[in-house]
Design an enzyme around this catalytic site. Structure first.
Site, PDB file in Angstrom:
ATOM      1  N   LYS A   9       0.827  -1.220   0.000  1.00  0.00           N
ATOM      2  CA  LYS A   9       0.000   0.000   0.000  1.00  0.00           C
ATOM      3  C   LYS A   9       0.862   1.271   0.000  1.00  0.00           C
ATOM      4  O   LYS A   9       2.073   1.218   0.252  1.00  0.00           O
ATOM      5  CB  LYS A   9      -0.937  -0.047   1.211  1.00  0.00           C
ATOM      6  CG  LYS A   9      -1.974  -1.175   1.148  1.00  0.00           C
ATOM      7  CD  LYS A   9      -2.972  -1.059   2.296  1.00  0.00           C
ATOM      8  CE  LYS A   9      -4.012  -2.159   2.260  1.00  0.00           C
ATOM      9  NZ  LYS A   9      -5.024  -1.991   3.338  1.00  0.00           N
ATOM     10  N   TYR A  49     -12.398  -2.145  -3.909  1.00  0.00           N
ATOM     11  CA  TYR A  49     -12.918  -2.303  -2.548  1.00  0.00           C
ATOM     12  C   TYR A  49     -14.452  -2.216  -2.495  1.00  0.00           C
ATOM     13  O   TYR A  49     -15.005  -1.931  -1.436  1.00  0.00           O
ATOM     14  CB  TYR A  49     -12.297  -1.262  -1.623  1.00  0.00           C
ATOM     15  CG  TYR A  49     -10.910  -1.636  -1.122  1.00  0.00           C
ATOM     16  CD1 TYR A  49     -10.717  -2.736  -0.286  1.00  0.00           C
ATOM     17  CD2 TYR A  49      -9.785  -0.882  -1.457  1.00  0.00           C
ATOM     18  CE1 TYR A  49      -9.456  -3.084   0.181  1.00  0.00           C
ATOM     19  CE2 TYR A  49      -8.514  -1.223  -0.994  1.00  0.00           C
ATOM     20  CZ  TYR A  49      -8.373  -2.327  -0.176  1.00  0.00           C
ATOM     21  OH  TYR A  49      -7.123  -2.670   0.293  1.00  0.00           O
ATOM     22  N   ASN A 112      -1.988   0.346   6.669  1.00  0.00           N
ATOM     23  CA  ASN A 112      -1.525  -0.927   7.244  1.00  0.00           C
ATOM     24  C   ASN A 112      -0.663  -1.762   6.284  1.00  0.00           C
ATOM     25  O   ASN A 112      -0.646  -2.983   6.346  1.00  0.00           O
ATOM     26  CB  ASN A 112      -2.700  -1.728   7.828  1.00  0.00           C
ATOM     27  CG  ASN A 112      -3.711  -2.138   6.783  1.00  0.00           C
ATOM     28  OD1 ASN A 112      -3.567  -1.831   5.609  1.00  0.00           O
ATOM     29  ND2 ASN A 112      -4.729  -2.848   7.211  1.00  0.00           N
ATOM     30  N   HIS A 115      -2.150  -5.359   1.453  1.00  0.00           N
ATOM     31  CA  HIS A 115      -3.425  -6.043   1.227  1.00  0.00           C
ATOM     32  C   HIS A 115      -3.106  -7.459   0.785  1.00  0.00           C
ATOM     33  O   HIS A 115      -2.131  -7.670   0.057  1.00  0.00           O
ATOM     34  CB  HIS A 115      -4.238  -5.354   0.124  1.00  0.00           C
ATOM     35  CG  HIS A 115      -5.379  -6.206  -0.377  1.00  0.00           C
ATOM     36  ND1 HIS A 115      -6.605  -6.217   0.251  1.00  0.00           N
ATOM     37  CD2 HIS A 115      -5.449  -7.118  -1.392  1.00  0.00           C
ATOM     38  CE1 HIS A 115      -7.389  -7.097  -0.373  1.00  0.00           C
ATOM     39  NE2 HIS A 115      -6.714  -7.654  -1.378  1.00  0.00           N
ATOM     40  N   GLU A 126      -9.408 -10.800  -7.769  1.00  0.00           N
ATOM     41  CA  GLU A 126      -8.480  -9.673  -7.565  1.00  0.00           C
ATOM     42  C   GLU A 126      -7.298  -9.738  -8.542  1.00  0.00           C
ATOM     43  O   GLU A 126      -6.828  -8.703  -9.028  1.00  0.00           O
ATOM     44  CB  GLU A 126      -7.998  -9.670  -6.112  1.00  0.00           C
ATOM     45  CG  GLU A 126      -9.134  -9.341  -5.144  1.00  0.00           C
ATOM     46  CD  GLU A 126      -8.709  -9.314  -3.692  1.00  0.00           C
ATOM     47  OE1 GLU A 126      -7.530  -9.623  -3.382  1.00  0.00           O
ATOM     48  OE2 GLU A 126      -9.556  -8.969  -2.848  1.00  0.00           O
TER      49      GLU A 126
HETATM   50  P1  GDP Z   1      -7.807  -6.937   5.611  1.00  0.00           P
HETATM   51  O1  GDP Z   1      -8.363  -8.083   4.809  1.00  0.00           O
HETATM   52  O2  GDP Z   1      -6.963  -7.386   6.780  1.00  0.00           O
HETATM   53  O3  GDP Z   1      -7.070  -5.919   4.763  1.00  0.00           O
HETATM   54  O4  GDP Z   1      -9.045  -6.170   6.284  1.00  0.00           O
HETATM   55  P2  GDP Z   1     -10.553  -5.833   5.790  1.00  0.00           P
HETATM   56  O5  GDP Z   1     -10.869  -6.580   4.531  1.00  0.00           O
HETATM   57  O6  GDP Z   1     -11.438  -5.994   6.967  1.00  0.00           O
HETATM   58  O7  GDP Z   1     -10.486  -4.275   5.470  1.00  0.00           O
HETATM   59  C1  GDP Z   1      -9.919  -3.802   4.269  1.00  0.00           C
HETATM   60  C2  GDP Z   1      -9.066  -2.605   4.564  1.00  0.00           C
HETATM   61  O8  GDP Z   1      -9.905  -1.551   5.022  1.00  0.00           O
HETATM   62  C3  GDP Z   1      -8.027  -2.778   5.680  1.00  0.00           C
HETATM   63  O9  GDP Z   1      -6.834  -3.354   5.259  1.00  0.00           O
HETATM   64  C4  GDP Z   1      -7.813  -1.347   6.128  1.00  0.00           C
HETATM   65  O10 GDP Z   1      -6.900  -0.683   5.262  1.00  0.00           O
HETATM   66  C5  GDP Z   1      -9.190  -0.729   5.942  1.00  0.00           C
HETATM   67  N1  GDP Z   1      -9.920  -0.695   7.221  1.00  0.00           N
HETATM   68  C6  GDP Z   1     -10.468  -1.734   7.891  1.00  0.00           C
HETATM   69  N2  GDP Z   1     -11.049  -1.314   9.037  1.00  0.00           N
HETATM   70  C7  GDP Z   1     -10.876   0.038   9.064  1.00  0.00           C
HETATM   71  C8  GDP Z   1     -11.273   1.063   9.976  1.00  0.00           C
HETATM   72  O11 GDP Z   1     -11.911   0.823  11.010  1.00  0.00           O
HETATM   73  N3  GDP Z   1     -10.906   2.345   9.654  1.00  0.00           N
HETATM   74  C9  GDP Z   1     -10.200   2.646   8.508  1.00  0.00           C
HETATM   75  N4  GDP Z   1      -9.883   3.919   8.252  1.00  0.00           N
HETATM   76  N5  GDP Z   1      -9.825   1.704   7.635  1.00  0.00           N
HETATM   77  C10 GDP Z   1     -10.147   0.418   7.897  1.00  0.00           C
END
Ligand code: GDP
Length: 137
Positions: A9, A49, A112, A115, A126
């Site tokens: 990222k 997304y 973070n 992805h 994807e």
């Molecule tokens: P991943 O599969 O571990 O990447 O997590 P998810 O699929 O649940 O979420 C996708 C992405 O959305 C995450 O990697 C974060 O960058 C973002 N994200 C998830 N939860 C939050 C949140 O509470 N706040 C914000 N700003 N971004 C979030």
């Protein structure tokens, strides 16, 4: 053999730790089958997304993903989907296990570092979003 999609990222690209992150993959049995550095458009990030479009953080997530270039790759290996998720660590770096990519390179739940596809089915979707068959070697 499985293939999965990885995105390094904008935060990690800006910190110049692309090579360090790729080393985690290569040192743990994953091979880079395709790779490119790109700047996502807003439409790209919204489409990629789309599953999160009803979530309260969707706007922030899209803005973050277009804030700078990303490095997208196809990783290949045994259990590549689960292996990549294990190497990444938990979504929130504060909860990520020591030694994982997010524990070592990420600052916050949005910035973070990486992805990774969360299932084989999503990995196929994807990978096709970013790469044509002839770009995957
Ligand atoms: P991943 O599969 O571990 O990447 O997590 P998810 O699929 O649940 O979420 C996708 C992405 O959305 C995450 O990697 C974060 O960058 C973002 N994200 C998830 N939860 C939050 C949140 O509470 N706040 C914000 N700003 N971004 C979030």
């Amino acid at each position: 053999m499985e293939q999965t999609l990885s995105i390094i990222k904008p935060d990690a690209v800006a910190k110049n730790v692309v090579g360090k992150i790729l080393d985690r993959f290569e040192s743990n049995g994953l091979r880079v089958a395709a790779m490119k550095k790109i700047q996502l458009s807003k439409a790209d990030a919204e489409a990629f997304y789309a599953v999160h479009k009803e979530r309260p953080f969707f706007g922030e997530l899209v803005e973050f993903m277009i804030s700078g270039p990303v490095v997208v790759s196809v990783l290949e290996g045994e259990n590549a989907v689960a292996k990549n998720r294990e190497l990444m660590g938990a979504t929130d770096p504060k909860e990520a296990a020591p030694g994982t990519i997010r524990a070592d390179f990420a600052q916050s739940i949005d910035a973070n570092a990486v992805h990774g596809s969360d299932s084989l089915e999503n990995a196929k979707i994807e990978i096709a979003f970013f790469f044509s068959r002839r770009e995957i070697l």
